[in-house]
Scaffold this motif. Structure first.
Motif, mmCIF file in Angstrom:
data_model
loop_
_atom_site.group_PDB
_atom_site.id
_atom_site.type_symbol
_atom_site.label_atom_id
_atom_site.label_comp_id
_atom_site.label_asym_id
_atom_site.label_seq_id
_atom_site.Cartn_x
_atom_site.Cartn_y
_atom_site.Cartn_z
ATOM 1 N N LYS A 59 22.766 -25.952 21.845
ATOM 2 C CA LYS A 59 22.060 -27.098 21.279
ATOM 3 C C LYS A 59 22.307 -27.190 19.763
ATOM 4 O O LYS A 59 22.657 -26.174 19.127
ATOM 5 N N ASP A 60 22.085 -28.375 19.205
ATOM 6 C CA ASP A 60 22.213 -28.542 17.755
ATOM 7 C C ASP A 60 21.136 -27.734 17.041
ATOM 8 O O ASP A 60 20.018 -27.599 17.554
ATOM 9 N N ASP A 61 21.478 -27.221 15.856
ATOM 10 C CA ASP A 61 20.493 -26.573 14.991
ATOM 11 C C ASP A 61 19.753 -25.433 15.719
ATOM 12 O O ASP A 61 18.539 -25.244 15.548
ATOM 13 N N VAL A 62 20.519 -24.697 16.517
ATOM 14 C CA VAL A 62 19.899 -23.703 17.413
ATOM 15 C C VAL A 62 19.286 -22.520 16.645
ATOM 16 O O VAL A 62 19.801 -22.127 15.586
ATOM 17 N N VAL A 63 18.197 -21.995 17.163
ATOM 18 C CA VAL A 63 17.694 -20.681 16.744
ATOM 19 C C VAL A 63 18.473 -19.669 17.586
ATOM 20 O O VAL A 63 18.384 -19.693 18.811
ATOM 21 N N PRO A 64 19.299 -18.794 16.959
ATOM 22 C CA PRO A 64 20.128 -17.896 17.770
ATOM 23 C C PRO A 64 19.332 -16.725 18.340
ATOM 24 O O PRO A 64 18.198 -16.461 17.923
ATOM 25 N N GLY A 65 19.959 -16.003 19.281
ATOM 26 C CA GLY A 65 19.380 -14.775 19.819
ATOM 27 C C GLY A 65 18.694 -15.004 21.160
ATOM 28 O O GLY A 65 17.963 -15.976 21.340
ATOM 29 N N SER A 66 18.947 -14.066 22.081
ATOM 30 C CA SER A 66 18.365 -14.192 23.431
ATOM 31 C C SER A 66 17.403 -13.058 23.766
ATOM 32 O O SER A 66 16.634 -13.180 24.710
ATOM 33 N N ASP A 67 17.474 -11.946 23.008
ATOM 34 C CA ASP A 67 16.785 -10.729 23.468
ATOM 35 C C ASP A 67 15.608 -10.381 22.561
ATOM 36 O O ASP A 67 15.809 -9.968 21.415
ATOM 37 N N LEU A 68 14.403 -10.502 23.081
ATOM 38 C CA LEU A 68 13.224 -10.148 22.277
ATOM 39 C C LEU A 68 12.377 -9.107 22.990
ATOM 40 O O LEU A 68 12.400 -8.986 24.216
ATOM 41 N N SER A 69 11.607 -8.394 22.164
ATOM 42 C CA SER A 69 10.453 -7.665 22.686
ATOM 43 C C SER A 69 9.301 -8.048 21.772
ATOM 44 O O SER A 69 9.511 -8.360 20.593
ATOM 45 N N GLY A 70 8.080 -8.070 22.314
ATOM 46 C CA GLY A 70 6.965 -8.466 21.472
ATOM 47 C C GLY A 70 5.633 -8.226 22.134
ATOM 48 O O GLY A 70 5.555 -7.575 23.184
ATOM 49 N N GLU A 71 4.625 -8.767 21.469
ATOM 50 C CA GLU A 71 3.251 -8.596 21.951
ATOM 51 C C GLU A 71 2.623 -9.955 22.200
ATOM 52 O O GLU A 71 2.819 -10.888 21.401
ATOM 53 N N VAL A 72 1.862 -10.046 23.291
ATOM 54 C CA VAL A 72 1.184 -11.303 23.609
ATOM 55 C C VAL A 72 0.061 -11.537 22.599
ATOM 56 O O VAL A 72 -0.756 -10.647 22.331
ATOM 57 N N VAL A 73 0.058 -12.767 22.042
ATOM 58 C CA VAL A 73 -0.980 -13.144 21.077
ATOM 59 C C VAL A 73 -2.041 -13.998 21.758
ATOM 60 O O VAL A 73 -3.234 -13.843 21.533
ATOM 61 N N SER A 74 -1.590 -14.953 22.586
ATOM 62 C CA SER A 74 -2.551 -15.797 23.322
ATOM 63 C C SER A 74 -1.847 -16.357 24.552
ATOM 64 O O SER A 74 -0.606 -16.321 24.636
ATOM 65 N N VAL A 75 -2.640 -16.828 25.499
ATOM 66 C CA VAL A 75 -2.043 -17.347 26.742
ATOM 67 C C VAL A 75 -2.606 -18.733 27.042
ATOM 68 O O VAL A 75 -3.740 -19.062 26.660
ATOM 69 N N VAL A 83 -2.400 -10.682 29.164
ATOM 70 C CA VAL A 83 -3.537 -10.767 28.242
ATOM 71 C C VAL A 83 -3.065 -10.376 26.844
ATOM 72 O O VAL A 83 -1.990 -9.754 26.685
ATOM 73 N N GLU A 84 -3.839 -10.746 25.859
ATOM 74 C CA GLU A 84 -3.532 -10.423 24.467
ATOM 75 C C GLU A 84 -3.235 -8.930 24.354
ATOM 76 O O GLU A 84 -3.951 -8.106 24.937
ATOM 77 N N GLY A 85 -2.171 -8.598 23.649
ATOM 78 C CA GLY A 85 -1.833 -7.188 23.413
ATOM 79 C C GLY A 85 -0.809 -6.633 24.397
ATOM 80 O O GLY A 85 -0.232 -5.570 24.147
ATOM 81 N N ASP A 86 -0.555 -7.335 25.529
ATOM 82 C CA ASP A 86 0.484 -6.857 26.455
ATOM 83 C C ASP A 86 1.826 -6.803 25.734
ATOM 84 O O ASP A 86 2.172 -7.715 24.965
ATOM 85 N N ARG A 87 2.601 -5.752 26.029
ATOM 86 C CA ARG A 87 3.977 -5.708 25.504
ATOM 87 C C ARG A 87 4.889 -6.394 26.517
ATOM 88 O O ARG A 87 4.795 -6.104 27.728
ATOM 89 N N VAL A 88 5.749 -7.279 26.038
ATOM 90 C CA VAL A 88 6.582 -8.059 26.970
ATOM 91 C C VAL A 88 8.019 -8.167 26.474
ATOM 92 O O VAL A 88 8.299 -8.015 25.271
ATOM 93 N N ILE A 89 8.919 -8.435 27.444
ATOM 94 C CA ILE A 89 10.269 -8.892 27.141
ATOM 95 C C ILE A 89 10.474 -10.165 27.966
ATOM 96 O O ILE A 89 9.709 -10.418 28.915
ATOM 97 N N ALA A 90 11.484 -10.957 27.606
ATOM 98 C CA ALA A 90 11.697 -12.231 28.311
ATOM 99 C C ALA A 90 13.092 -12.261 28.901
ATOM 100 O O ALA A 90 14.050 -11.744 28.321
ATOM 101 N N SER A 91 13.197 -12.890 30.060
ATOM 102 C CA SER A 91 14.481 -12.996 30.746
ATOM 103 C C SER A 91 15.461 -13.826 29.916
ATOM 104 O O SER A 91 15.072 -14.802 29.263
ATOM 105 N N PHE A 92 16.745 -13.450 29.955
ATOM 106 C CA PHE A 92 17.820 -14.164 29.230
ATOM 107 C C PHE A 92 17.852 -15.632 29.656
ATOM 108 O O PHE A 92 17.946 -16.530 28.837
#
Ligand SMILES: NC(=O)c1ccc[n+]([C@@H]2O[C@H](COP(=O)([O-])OP(=O)(O)OC[C@H]3O[C@@H](n4cnc5c(N)ncnc54)[C@H](OP(=O)(O)O)[C@@H]3O)[C@@H](O)[C@H]2O)c1
Length: 345
Positions: A59-75, A83-92
Motif C-alpha cells: 500500500k502507499d505510505d505503508v507502515v513497514p514490518g509484520s512481526d510484533l510482540s506486545g501487551e494488550v491495553v484494551s479490548v 484481557v488487559e496485560g495479556d502478552r500477544v503476537i499477531a499472525s503475519f
C-alpha cells in the motif's frame, strides 16, 4: 487525543525513506484488541518493501514490518478471549486462520499498515496469546512470527518431520536457525550451510547443529550432504537460495524427500536447471512456502514455549529513526545469525 510514534515509507527507494510521524493511538473496534507493541522483528522482506524490490503489492505510505510482540491495553466490546496485560503476537497474514494463504494482500507491512509503531489495533482472531509461564523475551516472541510460521510450515505443513530424519538448512539467517532449533527439539539431525566457518562454529556450539558445510569453500555442498547421510540424502531441505541453489537441493534430497522453497537469496544461474525433470527423478516434493497460517503460528508458539526453546535473536536495536535504519543496515549486511529485532518500549 493521545499520540504515538509511527514509521512510514512515503517513498520506497531506500531505507533512508523511513519517516517518523506522530499519529493518534487507534481506538479498537468491537472485534479488535489494542496492543502496546514491545518488540518488532525484522525480515528481509521489510528491506525489500523499503527499497521497492518486494514482488508483491504494497500500500502507499505503508507502515513497514509484520512481526510484533506486545501487551494488550484494551479490548473491543465483543472480545472475550483477551484481557488487559495479556502478552500477544499477531499472525503475519490477518486473514488466513488455517490452510494455505491464498494471496499476499492481507499481510501486515504489505497491503496493510504494519507494526513499526507503538500501538496497533488488530482483530482478536489474528492474535496468539503467550502462555503465562513462558519466560521468552518480547524480542524472542516477535522473532517467532514470520520465520517461526515459515519454518513450521516447511517441517509440518505438508509431510510431517519425524524423529531421526535429517534436515538441511541453507545459510544461517532467521529461517534457518529457527528451523534448526525446531528440528533439533523434534529429534531430527540438522545439517546447516554457511559462507562463513566462523558462523558455522558458532551455530554448532550455540544451537547444536550436527553437521556443517561451508558452501563457499565446498560449492558442491550437495555431495557433502550425501556423504553425511551415507548416500541417502536429506529428508527435508529448507531452500533459502531459490533458483541459484535448487538443483543442488534436489541432488541433496532423499528419494521422496521434501524441499521447502522459501527464499531467493542466491544469484540465479545462467541456465535454469530443469527442476521438473530433477524433481521427477527423485520423486521429491518441491513445495513453495507462503509463510503460513495462524494455526501454524499457534503450533510453533505452543512447541517453543512448552519446551522453552531459545528463539535465536542476534541483535536488538532501539526505536529512534537512527537506530531503526541501523537495524535494517545490519540485517542486509548479512553479519547476523538468526534474527534482528527492534525494542519499541
Ligand atoms: N516464502 C516465505 O514465506 C518466506 C518467509 C520468510 C523468509 N523468506 C525468504 O527466505 C529467505 C531467508 O530469510 P531469512 O529471514 O532467514 O533471511 P536472513 O536472516 O536475511 O538470512 C540471510 C542469510 O542467508 C544466507 N545466504 C545468502 N545467500 C545464500 C546462498 N547462496 N546459499 C545459502 N545461504 C545463503 C546467508 O547465510 P551465511 O551468512 O551463513 O552464508 C545470509 O546471512 C529470504 O529470501 C526471505 O525473503 C520467505
Amino acid at each position: 487525543m493521545a499520540k504515538q510514534q509511527v514509521f512510514r515509507l512515503p517513498q520506497r527507494t531506500s531505507i533512508h525513506d523511513l519517516q517518523v510521524y506522530q499519529e493518534d493511538i487507534p481506538i479498537p473496534s468491537s472485534n479488535e484488541v489494542l496492543i502496546k507493541i514491545k518488540n518488532v522483528a525484522l525480515n528481509f522482506r521489510d528491506f525489500a518493501v523499503a527499497t521497492g524490490k518486494y514482488p508483491f503489492p504494497v500500500k502507499d505510505d505503508v507502515v513497514p514490518g509484520s512481526d510484533l510482540s506486545g501487551e494488550v491495553v484494551s479490548v473491543g466490546s465483543h472480545v472475550d478471549d483477551f484481557v488487559e496485560g495479556d502478552r500477544v503476537i499477531a499472525s503475519f497474514d490477518l486473514k488466513t486462520l488455517s490452510g494455505p494463504m491464498c494471496d499476499w494482500r492481507h499481510s501486515l507491512g504489505g497491503c496493510y499498515d504494519g507494526v513499526l509503531r507503538e500501538y496497533i489495533a488488530l482483530p482478536s482472531a489474528a492474535l496468539v496469546k503467550i502462555p503465562s509461564g513462558s519466560d521468552l523475551s518480547f524480542a524472542q516472541l516477535s522473532a517467532l512470527v514470520c520465520t517461526g510460521t515459515t519454518a513450521w510450515n516447511a517441517l509440518y505443513g505438508c509431510s510431517m518431520l519425524k524423529p531421526g530424519q535429517t534436515v538441511v538448512f541453507l545459510g544461517t539467517g532467521g529461517v534457518s536457525i529457527t528451523g534448526l532449533i525446531l528440528a533439533k527439539a523434534a529429534g531430527a539431525t540438522a545439517i546447516i550451510t554457511s559462507s562463513s566457518d566462523e558462523k558455522l562454529a558458532r551455530v554448532q556450539k550455540t544451537y547444536g547443529a550436527d553437521y556443517t558445510v561451508n558452501y563457499k569453500t565446498t560449492p558442491n555442498w550437495s555431495q557433502e550432504v550425501l556423504k553425511i547421510t551415507n548416500g541417502r540424502g536429506a529428508d527435508f531441505i529448507l531452500e533459502n537460495g531459490g533458483a541459484g541453489t535448487i538443483a543442488q537441493s534436489i541432488d541433496a534430497v532423499a528419494y521422496g524427500g521434501n524441499i521447502a522453497v522459501i527464499g531467493f537469496l542466491a544469484s540465479p544461474p545462467e541456465r535454469m536447471p530443469d527442476v521438473a525433470a530433477l524433481a521427477l527423478g527423485k520423486g521429491a516434493v518441491v513445495r513453495g512456502i507462503m509463510v503460513g497460517s495462524k494455526e501454524h503460528l499457534e503450533d510453533v508458539t505452543r512447541f517453543v514455549t512448552s519446551k522453552n526453546l531459545q528463539v535465536p535473536v542476534e541483535m536488538v536495536f532501539g526505536f529512534s529513526r537512527e537506530e531503526v535504519v541501523k537495524a535494517f543496515e545490519y540485517l542486509v549486511s548479512g553479519q547476523h545469525i538468526g534474527k534482528v529485532c527492534i525494542k519499541v518500549c
